[in-house]
Enzyme design. Structure first.
Site, PDB file in Angstrom:
ATOM      1  N   HIS A 136       0.812  -1.214   0.000  1.00 17.56           N
ATOM      2  CA  HIS A 136       0.000   0.000   0.000  1.00 17.56           C
ATOM      3  C   HIS A 136       0.850   1.270   0.000  1.00 17.56           C
ATOM      4  O   HIS A 136       0.343   2.351  -0.300  1.00 17.56           O
ATOM      5  CB  HIS A 136      -0.977  -0.004   1.186  1.00 17.56           C
ATOM      6  CG  HIS A 136      -0.372   0.311   2.508  1.00 17.56           C
ATOM      7  ND1 HIS A 136      -0.029  -0.661   3.418  1.00 17.56           N
ATOM      8  CD2 HIS A 136      -0.045   1.494   3.097  1.00 17.56           C
ATOM      9  CE1 HIS A 136       0.465  -0.096   4.501  1.00 17.56           C
ATOM     10  NE2 HIS A 136       0.461   1.207   4.329  1.00 17.56           N
ATOM     11  N   ASP A 166       0.070  -7.641   1.473  1.00 24.56           N
ATOM     12  CA  ASP A 166       0.483  -6.242   1.616  1.00 24.56           C
ATOM     13  C   ASP A 166       2.002  -6.111   1.636  1.00 24.56           C
ATOM     14  O   ASP A 166       2.565  -5.344   2.421  1.00 24.56           O
ATOM     15  CB  ASP A 166      -0.126  -5.608   2.870  1.00 24.56           C
ATOM     16  CG  ASP A 166      -0.042  -4.085   2.843  1.00 24.56           C
ATOM     17  OD1 ASP A 166       0.191  -3.523   1.748  1.00 24.56           O
ATOM     18  OD2 ASP A 166      -0.179  -3.458   3.907  1.00 24.56           O
ATOM     19  N   SER A 239       4.969   2.560   7.959  1.00 28.46           N
ATOM     20  CA  SER A 239       4.587   1.411   7.139  1.00 28.46           C
ATOM     21  C   SER A 239       5.725   1.014   6.204  1.00 28.46           C
ATOM     22  O   SER A 239       6.300   1.846   5.501  1.00 28.46           O
ATOM     23  CB  SER A 239       3.345   1.736   6.317  1.00 28.46           C
ATOM     24  OG  SER A 239       2.188   1.656   7.094  1.00 28.46           O
TER      25      SER A 239
END
Length: 441
Positions: A136, A166, A239
């Protein structure tokens, strides 16, 4: 004739014997009375640790003295953690060809073509430029810039992405980079965890906590889940960054947090290195991840938390024709108890176990059918391409602005275009405003 000494002693003993017996009786009575009252008058005493020789030794795999600083671990790991900036070129607004609307947009801020920049982190996994991050982080990116710990920057290209886990792999055309070592031993609850990334774009930052739990599944975040939970602060920009242990070895890739405010609330999740390594190698080799597939629809056995006896196993609701399960003889209503000796406690456990196996892997399942146990041999097929599902609405999306964006709630999505009637009405209102403004002048 005088009495003998022995006779005198006997007389003395006989004389004192009653008093001696009385004292013994009194002592016995006092002891009996005290013992009868002791339970009701017992006082609480502070628990005392058992003697050192009786204590159970706590395993220490390192055999080292307690750590007072994580400087060395951070120094090793931080040189392998990078900041990732992605730019997405926005298309020109569809109404910019209207001169009236263009004048309005130019006055109030034009939504014309511009770069929307997002922020994330990544981990160097090879000396020749391969970097692992979250899918993402680079989703819909037109340009990816990687900033290294030593101040250098480089453009990167996408090697492959796996939205189901992911994870993604990108590559920079650089050599001599320092990859981060993967921890070989599995993570344990209570282990020290250090999260390294670029939260809110402030620069590389380290936060410290512990491993709160392992094997977290069923969160609805990714299709394939096996998360490490940690209370090390993970914020927007973290992230794709590294979760490392006290030695500076990679434990997992920081991915998402549960948050109501957009900031860290002590519940963060990272993808463990075992899954990272599997996906990373597949993406580098083939550009895609090939997973095993049973070809069944399943659900966990119904569980009643008030019942003492446990109810495990996964019930087969549907068998897809020509799939692996159909060819092996699995039937609707079968309850899969274990696969290769691993207990299938729920549907997530089964899905994760099968997804870790490559196609053509032979599995041995123990199945409950009609009240009787049955052994079934299954040869996995390759999982077919899946249609994109609606993203979950409970997880924080790491945007550059640091504002919370809960997937699926409509935030951050392009506004629906105006109808032609609405556009004409807005155009007329703007013309009137422009005429009034010109008259005042």
């Amino acid at each position: 004739m005088s009495p003998s000494p022995n006779a005198k002693d006997k007389v003395a003993i006989i004389k004192w014997l009653p008093w001696i017996l009385l004292l013994i009786a009194i002592a016995a009575f006092v002891w009996l009375f005290a013992s009868m009252r002791a339970p009701s008058e017992a006082k609480w005493e502070k628990p005392v640790a058992p003697p050192a020789e009786q204590q159970i030794a706590i395993p220490n795999s390192d055999g080292l003295a307690p750590i007072s600083s994580y400087h060395d671990a951070v120094a090793r790991a931080s040189q392998s953690v990078v900041n990732i900036y992605t730019t997405q070129v926005m298309e020109e607004h569809p109404y910019m060809d209207d001169p009236v609307l263009r004048r309005f947009f130019e006055y109030h801020g034009s939504p014309d073509s511009q770069g929307a920049t997002n922020l994330g982190s990544g981990v160097i996994v090879s000396p020749d430029g391969y970097i692992v991050t979250n899918a993402h982080v680079i989703e819909k990116a037109d340009e990816i810039t990687v900033a290294f710990n030593d101040g250098r920057k480089s453009r990167a290209r996408i090697v492959g992405t796996d939205p189901d886990s992911d994870l993604a792999v990108i590559k920079v055309e650089m050599t001599g980079l320092t990859p981060l070592a993967f921890r070989e031993a599995p993570s344990r609850v209570g282990d020290v965890a250090l999260a390294i990334g670029n939260p809110f774009g402030v620069g590389q930052t380290v936060t410290q906590g512990i491993i709160s739990a392992t094997g977290r599944t069923g969160l609805g975040v990714n299709k394939y889940e096996d998360f490490i939970q940690t209370d090390a602060a993970i914020n927007p920009g973290n992230s794709g960054g590294a979760l490392v242990d006290a030695k500076g070895e990679l434990v997992g890739i920081n991915t998402v947090i549960f948050s109501r405010s957009g900031g860290s609330m002590g519940i963060g999740f990272a993808i463990p290195t075992a899954l990272v390594e599997q996906v990373m190698n597949a993406l580098i080799k083939d550009g895609r991840v090939s997973r095993g597939w049973l070809g069944i629809e399943i659900q966990s056995q119904m569980r009643d938390p008030t019942r003492l006896e446990s109810s495990t196993g996964v019930e087969v609701l549907n068998v897809i024709p020509q799939g692996s399960a159909a060819k092996s003889g699995l039937k609707v209503g079968d309850i899969i108890l274990s696969i290769d000796g691993v207990e299938m406690t729920d549907d997530n456990t089964l899905v994760q176990y099968v997804a870790r196996k490559p196609p053509n892997t032979e599995l041995h399942a123990q199945v409950l059918r009609g009240g009787k146990n049955k052994q079934v041999k299954i040869v996995l097929m390759e999982r077919p391409a899946q249609e994109k599902t609606e993203e979950p609405n409970v997880i924080y999306d790491d945007g550059f602005t640091g504002q919370p964006n809960y997937h699926g709630d409509g935030q951050g999505q392009d506004a629906p275009p105006m109808s032609e009637e609405e556009r004409l009405r807005m155009r007329e209102e703007l013309l009137k405003l422009f005429e009034q403004d010109a008259a005042k002048r």
